[in-house]
Design an enzyme around this catalytic site. Structure first.
Site, PDB file in Angstrom:
ATOM      1  CE1 TYR A  85      -4.100   1.974   0.586  1.00 46.97           C
ATOM      2  CE2 TYR A  85      -2.525   3.428   1.666  1.00 46.97           C
ATOM      3  CZ  TYR A  85      -3.774   3.217   1.099  1.00 46.97           C
ATOM      4  OH  TYR A  85      -4.683   4.236   1.033  1.00 46.97           O
ATOM      5  CG  PHE A 137      -7.891  17.146 -23.776  1.00 47.24           C
ATOM      6  CD1 PHE A 137      -7.864  16.660 -25.069  1.00 47.24           C
ATOM      7  CD2 PHE A 137      -8.271  16.289 -22.749  1.00 47.24           C
ATOM      8  CE1 PHE A 137      -8.220  15.352 -25.341  1.00 47.24           C
ATOM      9  CE2 PHE A 137      -8.621  14.975 -23.023  1.00 47.24           C
ATOM     10  CZ  PHE A 137      -8.598  14.502 -24.313  1.00 47.24           C
ATOM     11  CB  THR A 138     -12.878  17.019 -23.700  1.00 40.25           C
ATOM     12  OG1 THR A 138     -11.980  15.916 -23.578  1.00 40.25           O
ATOM     13  CG2 THR A 138     -13.236  17.215 -25.158  1.00 40.25           C
ATOM     14  CG  ASP A 228      -1.951  17.774 -21.091  1.00 38.07           C
ATOM     15  OD1 ASP A 228      -1.342  16.694 -21.210  1.00 38.07           O
ATOM     16  OD2 ASP A 228      -3.197  17.849 -21.129  1.00 38.07           O
ATOM     17  CE  LYS A 271      -5.030  10.049 -24.236  1.00 36.86           C
ATOM     18  NZ  LYS A 271      -5.285  11.437 -23.930  1.00 36.86           N
ATOM     19  NE  ARG A 394     -12.756  14.544 -29.409  1.00 36.89           N
ATOM     20  CZ  ARG A 394     -12.683  14.268 -28.108  1.00 36.89           C
ATOM     21  NH1 ARG A 394     -11.521  14.120 -27.497  1.00 36.89           N
ATOM     22  NH2 ARG A 394     -13.769  14.148 -27.387  1.00 36.89           N
ATOM     23  CG  PHE A 460     -17.516  13.745 -25.973  1.00 36.64           C
ATOM     24  CD1 PHE A 460     -17.304  14.882 -25.215  1.00 36.64           C
ATOM     25  CD2 PHE A 460     -16.606  12.697 -25.876  1.00 36.64           C
ATOM     26  CE1 PHE A 460     -16.206  14.980 -24.366  1.00 36.64           C
ATOM     27  CE2 PHE A 460     -15.504  12.786 -25.037  1.00 36.64           C
ATOM     28  CZ  PHE A 460     -15.314  13.933 -24.268  1.00 36.64           C
TER      29      PHE A 460
HETATM   30  C1  LIG Z   1      -6.011  12.081 -22.903  1.00 33.75           C
HETATM   31  C2  LIG Z   1      -5.593  13.408 -22.504  1.00 33.75           C
HETATM   32  C3  LIG Z   1      -5.886  13.882 -21.223  1.00 33.75           C
HETATM   33  C4  LIG Z   1      -6.693  13.078 -20.216  1.00 33.75           C
HETATM   34  O1  LIG Z   1      -6.070  11.881 -19.903  1.00 33.75           O
HETATM   35  P1  LIG Z   1      -6.921  10.597 -19.425  1.00 33.75           P
HETATM   36  O2  LIG Z   1      -5.854   9.627 -18.999  1.00 33.75           O
HETATM   37  O3  LIG Z   1      -7.717  10.113 -20.587  1.00 33.75           O
HETATM   38  O4  LIG Z   1      -7.769  11.029 -18.290  1.00 33.75           O
HETATM   39  C5  LIG Z   1      -5.447  15.150 -20.907  1.00 33.75           C
HETATM   40  N1  LIG Z   1      -4.776  15.904 -21.787  1.00 33.75           N
HETATM   41  C6  LIG Z   1      -4.486  15.475 -23.029  1.00 33.75           C
HETATM   42  C7  LIG Z   1      -3.731  16.349 -23.959  1.00 33.75           C
HETATM   43  C8  LIG Z   1      -4.886  14.219 -23.432  1.00 33.75           C
HETATM   44  O5  LIG Z   1      -4.597  13.822 -24.687  1.00 33.75           O
END
Ligand SMILES: *Cc1c(COP(=O)(O)O)cnc(C)c1O
Length: 487
Positions: A85, A137-138, A228, A271, A394, A460
């Site tokens: 943990y 970003f969304t 980011d 990613k 998108r 979406f």
């Molecule tokens: C995918 C993504 C996120 C969010 O990441 P998740 O792991 O899907 O929550 C944030 N910023 C960018 C640029 C992304 O491509």
């Protein structure tokens, strides 16, 4: 480590195609269902590709999130995970990887990228704040607004042009940045956000030169920069390919340079390291302390942050692999191939080719479908019906309504076909190109969509739509006639 990116391998006959620099050692069987079954599947899913079951999908190009292929070394690392943990060795190996690859000492694990956005938004944004950024970003925007912040996109004029030869469409417009700070006052600008390989405008990178200019402005006002880094590997690759100063630099050095120009770096490991999870890192103990206890509250203890130790191990290896040009070049070179082939056939596609996927301009593809009828969503549904390929809308469906309940038409309507790293082969890529070309020839058969069920937040994902006419049936009739069958 041997680093020979795909683009450097030449064919004697002049053929210009990317080569897979890996071999396939574990495979997953794919199914291509007949076109009538595909129509039934998308109807069941409310004409929303998020709602499809993968059994009904041939090539899943929805996203690169959590779908990149892991390496043998990543899989192997999962076996040595240290179940604990608190104080797990798996965490310390991951922490070391973040220090080595991003050059940041203080590391917080989170369960995925948007969790980092939640933590950062809660720690730094207060009501009335403005957050300037190259593009939203969304999930980023949703978290910032939830905390009372306003997202200000200060991209350059070129950013939203579909066809362009500007190499860094993800750059921030420095004049606009100065204006925003003058207008809101530096005390209401908690940070400037830079998104590597700007996702929603076609995976377009920014340059180090632009970062340096942003940093100069930020330093002048004492504002921090938040990077980011979810798609940082590809942004670094484009810097190497497109920014003269870095043509001989290693990806590792470019990553360190990008991070050194940022105060806080956060990422989605879904990613960047082909795993799950995410992280936040900084060299400032003060900034770290502002976020640490929020991680305990929302994610889990600070040595796992909502992830399994197996994921943490694979993440560490994946971060090191981000510095390997053969790994990082794979997806951009396949995207470039697809973009060039589509562009050659006159199909409106975002150029120059970027990271993450091939982005088709749905308004250019379907000029007869009004934007209020969601051309990108319609195109995503149509492509699925004729090919079993799942892409992602998108555009306007991915945005939210204003206070009065009116749709906010998106700046661009894109159908994104993601190329998760090392997942699809060249013949599959050629199949994608072929089906998009066929669809383009028959584009007048495609009509619009309207909502039948619309969630208030991030609609979406779970929203349901229906065609505005019986266009899917007409499309299928033409498909069967042309292909002489139903596959
Ligand atoms: C995918 C993504 C996120 C969010 O990441 P998740 O792991 O899907 O929550 C944030 N910023 C960018 C640029 C992304 O491509």
């Amino acid at each position: 480590m041997i680093q020979n990116p795909t683009s450097e391998i030449k064919f004697s006959n002049g053929l210009n195609i990317p080569v897979e620099l890996h071999k396939v050692r574990m495979v997953q069987k794919l199914f291509l269902k007949p076109v009538d079954e595909r129509l039934a599947a998308i109807e069941k899913g409310g004409f929303n590709t998020f709602q499809l079951n993968t059994l009904d999908i041939f090539l899943d190009m929805l996203t690169d999130s959590g779908t990149n292929a892991m390496s043998d070394n990543q899989i192997a690392s999962m076996l040595r995970a240290d179940d604990a943990y608190a104080g797990s060795q798996s965490f310390y190996r991951m922490e070391q990887a973040v220090r080595d690859v991003f050059g940041k000492h203080w590391v917080l694990p989170v369960h995925q990228g948007r969790a980092a956005e939640n933590i950062i938004s809660q720690a730094f944004i207060k009501k009335g704040d403005a957050i300037p950024m190259n593009y939203h970003f969304t999930t980023t925007k949703a978290h910032m607004e939830l905390n009372g912040g306003e997202v200000l996109e200060i991209y350059t004029e070129e950013a939203l042009k579909i066809k362009s030869d500007v190499l860094f469409k993800g750059n921030i417009d420095i004049n606009k940045l100065n204006d925003v700070i003058a207008k809101y006052g530096k005390e209401h600008v908690p940070f400037i956000r830079l998104e590597a390989s700007t996702n929603l405008i076609g995976g377009q990178p920014f340059s180090i030169q632009n970062m340096r200019e942003v940093k100069k402005v930020a330093d002048k006002h004492g504002i921090i920069i938040v990077l980011d880094a979810s798609l940082i590997g590809e942004n670094a690759y484009f810097i190497k390919k497109r920014e003269e100063e870095f043509k001989n630099a290693s990806i590792a050095d470019i990553l360190l340079t990008m991070c050194s120009l940022s105060d806080i770096v956060y990422f989605s490991s879904r990613k960047v390291s082909s795993t799950r999870g995410g992280g936040i890192c900084t060299n400032s103990e003060e900034l770290f302390m502002k976020m640490r206890d929020l991680v305990v509250l929302f994610e889990g203890f600070t040595t796992y942050g909502g992830m399994s130790v197996r994921e943490i191990e694979a993440m560490a290896i994946g971060l090191y692999e981000t510095t390997d040009e053969t790994v990082i070049s794979q997806s951009p070179s396949f995207i470039e191939y697809a973009v060039n082939e589509l562009d050659k056939s006159g199909i409106p596609v975002v150029t120059p080719a970027g990271a993450l996927g091939c982005h088709i301009d749905a308004m250019g593809f379907l000029p007869h479908v009004p934007q209020a009828e969601y051309p990108a969503g319609a195109l995503a549904a149509a492509l699925y019906i004729v090919s079993g390929i799942r892409g992602m809308e998108r555009g306007t469906i991915s945005s939210v309504r204003d206070d009065k309940g009116n749709d906010v038409l998106a700046d661009v309507e894109l159908l994104r076909l993601a190329f998760p790293r090392r997942v699809f082969t060249l013949s599959q890529t050629m199949f994608v190109v072929d089906r998009v070309q066929w669809l383009f020839k028959n584009r007048e058969l495609i009509g619009g969509l309207k909502f039948t069920e619309e969630p208030a937040v991030l609609r979406f994902f779970n929203g349901r739509l229906t065609p505005t006419s019986n266009w899917p049936e007409k499309l299928i009739a033409k498909f069967k006639a042309d292909f002489g069958g139903s596959l």
